[in-house]
Design a protein around this motif. Structure first.
Motif, PDB file in Angstrom:
ATOM      1  N   PRO A 180       0.891  -1.225   0.091  1.00 23.35           N
ATOM      2  CA  PRO A 180       0.057   0.018  -0.152  1.00 23.35           C
ATOM      3  C   PRO A 180       0.865   1.240  -0.087  1.00 23.35           C
ATOM      4  O   PRO A 180       1.880   1.361   0.684  1.00 23.35           O
ATOM      5  N   LYS A 181       0.417   2.334  -0.862  1.00 22.24           N
ATOM      6  CA  LYS A 181       1.135   3.528  -0.689  1.00 22.24           C
ATOM      7  C   LYS A 181       0.264   4.542  -1.159  1.00 22.24           C
ATOM      8  O   LYS A 181      -0.766   4.388  -1.816  1.00 22.24           O
ATOM      9  N   HIS A 182       0.596   5.942  -1.195  1.00 20.55           N
ATOM     10  CA  HIS A 182      -0.064   7.094  -1.490  1.00 20.55           C
ATOM     11  C   HIS A 182       0.243   7.142  -3.142  1.00 20.55           C
ATOM     12  O   HIS A 182       1.336   6.754  -3.359  1.00 20.55           O
ATOM     13  N   GLY A 183      -0.375   8.175  -3.644  1.00 20.95           N
ATOM     14  CA  GLY A 183      -0.392   8.426  -5.091  1.00 20.95           C
ATOM     15  C   GLY A 183       1.333   9.017  -5.638  1.00 20.95           C
ATOM     16  O   GLY A 183       1.746   8.550  -6.516  1.00 20.95           O
ATOM     17  N   TYR A 184       1.747   9.916  -4.732  1.00 18.12           N
ATOM     18  CA  TYR A 184       3.206  10.399  -4.911  1.00 18.12           C
ATOM     19  C   TYR A 184       4.029   9.259  -4.909  1.00 18.12           C
ATOM     20  O   TYR A 184       4.884   9.392  -5.912  1.00 18.12           O
ATOM     21  N   ALA A 185       3.822   8.353  -3.921  1.00 15.04           N
ATOM     22  CA  ALA A 185       4.954   7.167  -3.871  1.00 15.04           C
ATOM     23  C   ALA A 185       4.906   6.423  -5.055  1.00 15.04           C
ATOM     24  O   ALA A 185       5.810   5.922  -5.613  1.00 15.04           O
ATOM     25  N   MET A 186       3.863   6.086  -5.571  1.00 12.92           N
ATOM     26  CA  MET A 186       3.430   5.491  -6.710  1.00 12.92           C
ATOM     27  C   MET A 186       4.258   6.006  -8.033  1.00 12.92           C
ATOM     28  O   MET A 186       4.944   5.290  -8.559  1.00 12.92           O
ATOM     29  N   MET A 187       3.760   7.076  -8.110  1.00 11.04           N
ATOM     30  CA  MET A 187       4.756   7.925  -9.403  1.00 11.04           C
ATOM     31  C   MET A 187       6.083   7.909  -8.991  1.00 11.04           C
ATOM     32  O   MET A 187       6.724   7.630 -10.154  1.00 11.04           O
ATOM     33  N   GLN A 188       6.418   7.771  -7.964  1.00 11.37           N
ATOM     34  CA  GLN A 188       8.049   7.893  -7.809  1.00 11.37           C
ATOM     35  C   GLN A 188       8.538   6.486  -8.248  1.00 11.37           C
ATOM     36  O   GLN A 188       9.569   6.436  -8.837  1.00 11.37           O
ATOM     37  N   GLN A 189       7.837   5.505  -7.573  1.00  9.34           N
ATOM     38  CA  GLN A 189       8.175   3.949  -7.826  1.00  9.34           C
ATOM     39  C   GLN A 189       8.140   3.730  -9.327  1.00  9.34           C
ATOM     40  O   GLN A 189       9.028   2.857 -10.045  1.00  9.34           O
ATOM     41  N   ILE A 190       7.060   4.029  -9.934  1.00 11.36           N
ATOM     42  CA  ILE A 190       7.090   3.892 -11.232  1.00 11.36           C
ATOM     43  C   ILE A 190       7.883   4.269 -12.187  1.00 11.36           C
ATOM     44  O   ILE A 190       8.600   3.767 -13.201  1.00 11.36           O
ATOM     45  N   GLU A 191       8.255   5.647 -11.999  1.00  9.50           N
ATOM     46  CA  GLU A 191       9.222   6.286 -12.795  1.00  9.50           C
ATOM     47  C   GLU A 191      10.596   5.558 -12.601  1.00  9.50           C
ATOM     48  O   GLU A 191      11.391   5.257 -13.363  1.00  9.50           O
ATOM     49  N   GLN A 192      11.181   5.088 -11.259  1.00 10.22           N
ATOM     50  CA  GLN A 192      12.184   4.421 -10.907  1.00 10.22           C
ATOM     51  C   GLN A 192      12.228   2.988 -11.777  1.00 10.22           C
ATOM     52  O   GLN A 192      13.156   2.553 -12.232  1.00 10.22           O
ATOM     53  N   LEU A 193      11.252   2.334 -11.555  1.00 15.77           N
ATOM     54  CA  LEU A 193      11.015   1.126 -12.092  1.00 15.77           C
ATOM     55  C   LEU A 193      11.400   0.922 -13.827  1.00 15.77           C
ATOM     56  O   LEU A 193      11.976  -0.090 -14.161  1.00 15.77           O
ATOM     57  N   THR A 194      10.585   2.301 -14.269  1.00 16.34           N
ATOM     58  CA  THR A 194      10.997   2.295 -15.756  1.00 16.34           C
ATOM     59  C   THR A 194      11.963   3.223 -16.026  1.00 16.34           C
ATOM     60  O   THR A 194      12.108   3.577 -17.519  1.00 16.34           O
ATOM     61  N   ASP A 195      12.871   3.304 -15.107  1.00 18.91           N
ATOM     62  CA  ASP A 195      14.286   4.355 -15.575  1.00 18.91           C
ATOM     63  C   ASP A 195      13.515   5.394 -16.184  1.00 18.91           C
ATOM     64  O   ASP A 195      14.458   5.986 -17.189  1.00 18.91           O
ATOM     65  N   GLY A 196      12.598   5.974 -15.869  1.00 14.87           N
ATOM     66  CA  GLY A 196      12.343   7.521 -16.393  1.00 14.87           C
ATOM     67  C   GLY A 196      11.277   7.459 -17.411  1.00 14.87           C
ATOM     68  O   GLY A 196      10.893   8.322 -18.027  1.00 14.87           O
ATOM     69  N   ARG A 197      11.207   6.238 -18.131  1.00 18.06           N
ATOM     70  CA  ARG A 197      10.227   5.959 -19.101  1.00 18.06           C
ATOM     71  C   ARG A 197       8.946   6.262 -19.230  1.00 18.06           C
ATOM     72  O   ARG A 197       8.291   6.918 -19.964  1.00 18.06           O
ATOM     73  N   VAL A 198       8.635   5.943 -18.050  1.00 12.62           N
ATOM     74  CA  VAL A 198       7.241   6.109 -17.621  1.00 12.62           C
ATOM     75  C   VAL A 198       6.908   7.350 -16.533  1.00 12.62           C
ATOM     76  O   VAL A 198       7.392   6.911 -15.643  1.00 12.62           O
TER      77      VAL A 198
END
Length: 113
Positions: free
Chosen positions: A22-40
């Motif tokens: 579980p996490k909040h929206g901003y943490a999701m945005m950060q994790q997604i950017e990190q997972l995709t090396d900034g592509r998403v």
């Protein structure tokens, strides 16, 4: 396409993946950017549009609220949808591997314009 197959957008899939904890929206945005090396990179408007849609489908739920901040979590149905999309994407990659195996520029039949 078969009726039982749900094809997710990339942003929807990454939001579901990010909610394995579980996490909040901003943490999701950060994790997604990190997972995709900034592509998403998802902005707040896109993120909250996806969250609203996922809440309506029952694939995620709000597990905690602290003021304006909401913590979201994955539901059982959301987890199942995420697994189904992983399987679908694996099949897509397998098809590509099968069809492109051993193909070189010289072997590709290019049609004239």
């Amino acid at each position: 396409m078969r009726d039982d197959i749900i094809v997710l957008t990339e942003s929807t899939y990454y939001v579901l993946l990010s909610l394995t904890t579980p996490k909040h929206g901003y943490a999701m945005m950060q994790q997604i950017e990190q997972l995709t090396d900034g592509r998403v990179r998802m902005g707040p408007g896109t993120m909250y549009g996806v969250l609203k849609n996922l809440l309506e489908k029952g694939w995620i739920e709000i597990v905690e609220e602290a003021g304006r901040q909401k913590i979201y979590g994955l539901t059982t149905s959301g987890y199942e949808v995420c697994l189904a999309e992983r399987t679908r994407l694996s099949q897509v990659l397998q098809h590509a591997d099968d069809l492109l195996k051993g193909v070189t520029d010289e072997k590709i039949q290019i049609l004239p314009k």
